[in-house]
Design a protein around this motif. Structure first.
Motif, PDB file in Angstrom:
ATOM      1  N   THR A  73      49.394  80.542 -46.537  1.00  5.75           N
ATOM      2  CA  THR A  73      48.043  80.325 -47.028  1.00  5.75           C
ATOM      3  C   THR A  73      47.249  81.611 -46.843  1.00  5.75           C
ATOM      4  O   THR A  73      47.494  82.376 -45.921  1.00  5.75           O
ATOM      5  N   CYS A  74      46.314  81.821 -47.731  1.00  5.41           N
ATOM      6  CA  CYS A  74      45.492  83.029 -47.681  1.00  5.41           C
ATOM      7  C   CYS A  74      44.020  82.634 -47.538  1.00  5.41           C
ATOM      8  O   CYS A  74      43.611  81.561 -47.974  1.00  5.41           O
ATOM      9  N   ALA A 114      48.128  85.028 -52.633  1.00  2.00           N
ATOM     10  CA  ALA A 114      49.405  85.475 -52.078  1.00  2.00           C
ATOM     11  C   ALA A 114      50.179  86.248 -53.142  1.00  2.00           C
ATOM     12  O   ALA A 114      50.263  85.830 -54.292  1.00  2.00           O
ATOM     13  N   SER A 115      50.729  87.395 -52.766  1.00  3.18           N
ATOM     14  CA  SER A 115      51.550  88.195 -53.651  1.00  3.18           C
ATOM     15  C   SER A 115      52.632  88.870 -52.825  1.00  3.18           C
ATOM     16  O   SER A 115      52.326  89.693 -51.960  1.00  3.18           O
ATOM     17  N   GLY A 171      54.380  87.784 -50.433  1.00  3.79           N
ATOM     18  CA  GLY A 171      54.313  87.497 -49.004  1.00  3.79           C
ATOM     19  C   GLY A 171      53.102  88.034 -48.288  1.00  3.79           C
ATOM     20  O   GLY A 171      52.989  87.877 -47.079  1.00  3.79           O
ATOM     21  N   THR A 172      52.171  88.657 -49.002  1.00  2.00           N
ATOM     22  CA  THR A 172      50.962  89.161 -48.368  1.00  2.00           C
ATOM     23  C   THR A 172      49.749  88.679 -49.143  1.00  2.00           C
ATOM     24  O   THR A 172      49.854  88.275 -50.303  1.00  2.00           O
ATOM     25  N   CYS A 173      48.582  88.717 -48.530  1.00  2.00           N
ATOM     26  CA  CYS A 173      47.337  88.320 -49.186  1.00  2.00           C
ATOM     27  C   CYS A 173      46.672  89.558 -49.763  1.00  2.00           C
ATOM     28  O   CYS A 173      46.545  90.576 -49.094  1.00  2.00           O
ATOM     29  N   ILE A 174      46.280  89.457 -51.036  1.00  6.08           N
ATOM     30  CA  ILE A 174      45.563  90.547 -51.673  1.00  6.08           C
ATOM     31  C   ILE A 174      44.272  89.992 -52.252  1.00  6.08           C
ATOM     32  O   ILE A 174      44.161  88.792 -52.515  1.00  6.08           O
ATOM     33  N   ALA A 175      43.280  90.860 -52.460  1.00  2.52           N
ATOM     34  CA  ALA A 175      42.001  90.440 -53.016  1.00  2.52           C
ATOM     35  C   ALA A 175      42.188  89.939 -54.444  1.00  2.52           C
ATOM     36  O   ALA A 175      42.932  90.530 -55.216  1.00  2.52           O
TER      37      ALA A 175
END
Length: 84
Positions: free
Chosen positions: A68-69, A75-76, A78-82
């Motif tokens: 969850t972000c 989520a992209s 495996g990481t959260c991006i703006a």
């Protein structure tokens, strides 16, 4: 006659080159394989597919994938991006 030749020269300079168009198409595939622009051939671990070098194997995903972000991010890989 000179005007026609000059117009053809200007048009050929301003017309986008096929290599520039191919560079924008070299994006990772949906199945996770990396694609890069070939510069003098494909590097080790890649093969020529169309106008791009494609990796033999899919990119490894991070082992600690974010499930969850926070609000305002997505989520992209495996990481959260703006969010755009």
């Amino acid at each position: 006659m000179i005007r026609i030749i000059a117009a053809l020269i200007v048009a050929s300079i301003l017309w986008p080159a096929p290599a520039a168009l191919a560079a924008s198409a070299c994006r990772p595939t949906r199945d996770g394989k990396d694609r890069i622009e070939p510069v003098g051939g494909c590097p080790s671990g890649y093969y020529l597919r169309g106008a791009c070098c494609e990796s033999f194997k899919a990119l490894s995903q991070p082992s600690s994938a974010v499930k969850t972000c926070p609000p305002g991010t997505v989520a992209s890989l495996g990481t959260c991006i703006a969010r755009k």
